[in-house]
Design a protein around this motif. Structure first.
Motif, PDB file in Angstrom:
ATOM      1  N   LYS A   1      12.812  82.593  93.523  1.00 40.26           N
ATOM      2  CA  LYS A   1      14.216  82.410  94.130  1.00 40.26           C
ATOM      3  C   LYS A   1      15.205  82.874  93.540  1.00 40.26           C
ATOM      4  O   LYS A   1      16.457  83.588  93.955  1.00 40.26           O
ATOM      5  CB  LYS A   1      14.226  80.990  94.252  1.00 40.26           C
ATOM      6  CG  LYS A   1      12.862  79.978  95.476  1.00 40.26           C
ATOM      7  CD  LYS A   1      12.966  78.613  95.372  1.00 40.26           C
ATOM      8  CE  LYS A   1      14.405  77.978  96.324  1.00 40.26           C
ATOM      9  NZ  LYS A   1      14.497  76.610  96.479  1.00 40.26           N
ATOM     10  N   MET A   2      15.277  83.303  92.006  1.00 36.93           N
ATOM     11  CA  MET A   2      16.631  83.457  91.295  1.00 36.93           C
ATOM     12  C   MET A   2      16.357  84.965  91.465  1.00 36.93           C
ATOM     13  O   MET A   2      17.480  85.576  91.991  1.00 36.93           O
ATOM     14  CB  MET A   2      16.832  83.017  90.138  1.00 36.93           C
ATOM     15  CG  MET A   2      17.456  82.998  88.326  1.00 36.93           C
ATOM     16  SD  MET A   2      19.094  82.840  90.067  1.00 36.93           S
ATOM     17  CE  MET A   2      18.934  80.984  89.384  1.00 36.93           C
ATOM     18  N   SER A   3      15.696  85.630  91.436  1.00 35.52           N
ATOM     19  CA  SER A   3      15.454  87.555  91.754  1.00 35.52           C
ATOM     20  C   SER A   3      16.018  87.244  92.607  1.00 35.52           C
ATOM     21  O   SER A   3      16.750  87.897  93.131  1.00 35.52           O
ATOM     22  CB  SER A   3      14.086  87.385  91.394  1.00 35.52           C
ATOM     23  OG  SER A   3      14.245  88.762  91.902  1.00 35.52           O
ATOM     24  N   GLN A   4      16.010  86.670  94.144  1.00 34.06           N
ATOM     25  CA  GLN A   4      16.367  86.643  95.115  1.00 34.06           C
ATOM     26  C   GLN A   4      17.554  86.591  95.170  1.00 34.06           C
ATOM     27  O   GLN A   4      18.236  87.111  95.932  1.00 34.06           O
ATOM     28  CB  GLN A   4      15.683  86.293  96.400  1.00 34.06           C
ATOM     29  CG  GLN A   4      15.691  86.944  97.774  1.00 34.06           C
ATOM     30  CD  GLN A   4      15.307  85.752  98.372  1.00 34.06           C
ATOM     31  OE1 GLN A   4      14.372  85.669  98.809  1.00 34.06           O
ATOM     32  NE2 GLN A   4      15.540  85.902 100.087  1.00 34.06           N
TER      33      GLN A   4
ATOM     34  N   HIS B   1      18.510  78.247  82.130  1.00 37.03           N
ATOM     35  CA  HIS B   1      19.517  78.338  80.834  1.00 37.03           C
ATOM     36  C   HIS B   1      20.038  79.263  80.972  1.00 37.03           C
ATOM     37  O   HIS B   1      21.341  79.647  81.023  1.00 37.03           O
ATOM     38  CB  HIS B   1      19.465  77.331  79.840  1.00 37.03           C
ATOM     39  CG  HIS B   1      18.593  76.497  80.343  1.00 37.03           C
ATOM     40  ND1 HIS B   1      19.541  75.053  80.274  1.00 37.03           N
ATOM     41  CD2 HIS B   1      17.317  75.405  79.931  1.00 37.03           C
ATOM     42  CE1 HIS B   1      18.718  73.983  80.631  1.00 37.03           C
ATOM     43  NE2 HIS B   1      17.592  74.082  79.936  1.00 37.03           N
ATOM     44  N   ALA B   2      19.430  80.676  81.080  1.00 38.79           N
ATOM     45  CA  ALA B   2      20.345  82.015  80.440  1.00 38.79           C
ATOM     46  C   ALA B   2      21.037  82.424  82.183  1.00 38.79           C
ATOM     47  O   ALA B   2      21.435  83.115  81.728  1.00 38.79           O
ATOM     48  CB  ALA B   2      18.718  82.987  80.343  1.00 38.79           C
ATOM     49  N   SER B   3      20.116  82.104  83.158  1.00 42.08           N
ATOM     50  CA  SER B   3      21.194  82.483  84.180  1.00 42.08           C
ATOM     51  C   SER B   3      22.582  81.150  84.270  1.00 42.08           C
ATOM     52  O   SER B   3      23.236  82.189  84.775  1.00 42.08           O
ATOM     53  CB  SER B   3      20.193  82.127  85.366  1.00 42.08           C
ATOM     54  OG  SER B   3      19.027  83.028  85.798  1.00 42.08           O
ATOM     55  N   GLN B   4      22.361  80.194  83.599  1.00 37.09           N
ATOM     56  CA  GLN B   4      24.054  79.407  83.940  1.00 37.09           C
ATOM     57  C   GLN B   4      24.705  80.175  82.941  1.00 37.09           C
ATOM     58  O   GLN B   4      25.433  80.058  83.389  1.00 37.09           O
ATOM     59  CB  GLN B   4      23.149  78.016  83.717  1.00 37.09           C
ATOM     60  CG  GLN B   4      22.715  77.062  84.522  1.00 37.09           C
ATOM     61  CD  GLN B   4      21.887  75.500  83.057  1.00 37.09           C
ATOM     62  OE1 GLN B   4      23.299  75.234  83.232  1.00 37.09           O
ATOM     63  NE2 GLN B   4      21.106  75.456  83.894  1.00 37.09           N
ATOM     64  N   ILE B   5      24.452  80.971  81.618  1.00 36.79           N
ATOM     65  CA  ILE B   5      25.261  81.393  81.112  1.00 36.79           C
ATOM     66  C   ILE B   5      25.492  82.121  81.283  1.00 36.79           C
ATOM     67  O   ILE B   5      26.580  82.348  81.359  1.00 36.79           O
ATOM     68  CB  ILE B   5      24.801  80.925  79.517  1.00 36.79           C
ATOM     69  CG1 ILE B   5      24.464  79.690  78.844  1.00 36.79           C
ATOM     70  CG2 ILE B   5      25.347  82.360  78.379  1.00 36.79           C
ATOM     71  CD1 ILE B   5      23.452  79.844  78.010  1.00 36.79           C
TER      72      ILE B   5
ATOM     73  N   ILE C   1      24.451  80.114  93.932  1.00 32.66           N
ATOM     74  CA  ILE C   1      23.283  80.220  93.010  1.00 32.66           C
ATOM     75  C   ILE C   1      22.891  79.548  91.054  1.00 32.66           C
ATOM     76  O   ILE C   1      22.412  79.648  90.483  1.00 32.66           O
ATOM     77  CB  ILE C   1      23.499  81.800  92.460  1.00 32.66           C
ATOM     78  CG1 ILE C   1      23.352  82.664  93.710  1.00 32.66           C
ATOM     79  CG2 ILE C   1      22.752  82.763  91.764  1.00 32.66           C
ATOM     80  CD1 ILE C   1      24.148  84.497  93.501  1.00 32.66           C
ATOM     81  N   MET C   2      24.799  79.291  90.697  1.00 30.82           N
ATOM     82  CA  MET C   2      24.794  77.993  89.703  1.00 30.82           C
ATOM     83  C   MET C   2      24.000  77.052  90.037  1.00 30.82           C
ATOM     84  O   MET C   2      22.932  76.353  88.925  1.00 30.82           O
ATOM     85  CB  MET C   2      26.214  77.878  89.449  1.00 30.82           C
ATOM     86  CG  MET C   2      26.299  76.793  88.094  1.00 30.82           C
ATOM     87  SD  MET C   2      25.846  77.890  86.654  1.00 30.82           S
ATOM     88  CE  MET C   2      27.280  78.692  86.188  1.00 30.82           C
ATOM     89  N   GLU C   3      23.996  76.563  90.886  1.00 29.18           N
ATOM     90  CA  GLU C   3      23.326  75.102  91.741  1.00 29.18           C
ATOM     91  C   GLU C   3      21.769  75.525  92.200  1.00 29.18           C
ATOM     92  O   GLU C   3      21.221  74.334  91.347  1.00 29.18           O
ATOM     93  CB  GLU C   3      23.239  74.828  92.748  1.00 29.18           C
ATOM     94  CG  GLU C   3      25.114  74.183  93.190  1.00 29.18           C
ATOM     95  CD  GLU C   3      25.384  72.799  92.523  1.00 29.18           C
ATOM     96  OE1 GLU C   3      24.115  72.783  91.530  1.00 29.18           O
ATOM     97  OE2 GLU C   3      26.124  72.813  91.654  1.00 29.18           O
ATOM     98  N   LEU C   4      21.200  76.849  91.756  1.00 27.38           N
ATOM     99  CA  LEU C   4      19.810  77.033  91.610  1.00 27.38           C
ATOM    100  C   LEU C   4      19.938  77.406  90.064  1.00 27.38           C
ATOM    101  O   LEU C   4      18.316  76.504  90.066  1.00 27.38           O
ATOM    102  CB  LEU C   4      19.852  78.300  92.340  1.00 27.38           C
ATOM    103  CG  LEU C   4      18.603  78.805  92.469  1.00 27.38           C
ATOM    104  CD1 LEU C   4      17.547  78.081  93.193  1.00 27.38           C
ATOM    105  CD2 LEU C   4      18.333  80.345  93.041  1.00 27.38           C
ATOM    106  N   ALA C   5      20.210  77.784  89.555  1.00 27.48           N
ATOM    107  CA  ALA C   5      19.976  78.311  88.402  1.00 27.48           C
ATOM    108  C   ALA C   5      20.077  76.875  87.039  1.00 27.48           C
ATOM    109  O   ALA C   5      18.713  76.167  86.572  1.00 27.48           O
ATOM    110  CB  ALA C   5      21.067  78.743  87.589  1.00 27.48           C
ATOM    111  N   ILE C   6      20.757  75.650  88.560  1.00 34.91           N
ATOM    112  CA  ILE C   6      20.578  74.123  87.575  1.00 34.91           C
ATOM    113  C   ILE C   6      19.326  73.559  87.563  1.00 34.91           C
ATOM    114  O   ILE C   6      18.899  72.816  86.566  1.00 34.91           O
ATOM    115  CB  ILE C   6      21.879  73.647  87.533  1.00 34.91           C
ATOM    116  CG1 ILE C   6      23.313  74.502  87.164  1.00 34.91           C
ATOM    117  CG2 ILE C   6      21.552  72.306  87.114  1.00 34.91           C
ATOM    118  CD1 ILE C   6      24.655  73.674  87.114  1.00 34.91           C
ATOM    119  N   ALA C   7      19.441  73.806  89.106  1.00 37.33           N
ATOM    120  CA  ALA C   7      18.154  73.563  89.693  1.00 37.33           C
ATOM    121  C   ALA C   7      16.782  73.430  89.075  1.00 37.33           C
ATOM    122  O   ALA C   7      16.053  72.884  88.928  1.00 37.33           O
ATOM    123  CB  ALA C   7      18.257  72.883  91.281  1.00 37.33           C
TER     124      ALA C   7
END
Length: 182
Positions: free
Chosen positions: A5-8, A114-118, A104-110
């Motif tokens: 999901k994050m990659s997409q 943490h790497a994607s959030q940063i 996308i930030m909300e997805l990273a949080i969910a």
């Protein structure tokens, strides 16, 4: 490693950033054609910034071991009604990009990614700046209204904007950032 999901979501954001660059290149071309060389310069600098945004995500996807999947970029408009119309459209577009980054930030949080959030924090801050710049120029254009002298003064001011981001990514984003001192 990125989830599917994050990659997409990140791949879709690469496409949105590339469209942003394409849109600003089109606005630059229109301004050049209409004799507003300063506005053309401003939009071309914006083009370079959007390319950096896309390339940073592109490199992040690869560093995380995921596959970059490029999609077709839709054609932007080729003509625009006025400088105010262009900047109003620019602000609307940047607000769309802000919502996309926030999603996308909300997805990273969910996903507790943490790497994607940063990584995404830079984009969150960048979008505040993007919208502020657009709002400032819109306010100036509204003050100018139909005053050609005011428009020419703003055009001269916008001509002074310089590209401060790397523009050559042939050796990768890290090398480009280091070469540009960024």
């Amino acid at each position: 490693m990125l989830s599917d999901k994050m990659s997409q979501a990140l791949n879709e954001q690469v496409n949105r950033e590339m469209y942003s660059a394409y849109l600003y290149m089109s606005m630059s071309a229109h301004c050049n054609q209409t004799g507003l060389k300063g506005f053309a310069n401003w939009f071309m600098v914006q083009y370079h910034e959007e390319m950096l945004h896309a390339m940073k995500i592109y490199a992040y996807i690869q560093r995380q071991g995921a596959q970059v999947k490029l999609a077709a970029i839709k054609a932007p408009p080729a003509s625009f009604e006025s400088p105010l119309g262009m900047f109003t459209q620019t602000l609307t577009h940047e607000q769309f990009i802000t919502r996309s980054i926030n999603d996308i930030m909300e997805l990273a949080i969910a996903e507790k990614d943490h790497a994607s959030q940063i990584f995404l924090e830079w984009y969150v801050t960048e979008q505040v700046e993007e919208e502020e710049n657009d709002n400032d120029i819109i306010a100036q254009l509204k003050l100018i209204q139909d005053n050609p002298q005011g428009l020419m003064m703003l055009d001269r001011e916008l001509a002074g904007r310089m590209t401060t981001v790397p523009t050559d990514f042939s050796k990768g984003i890290q090398s480009a950032m280091a070469s540009a001192g960024a």
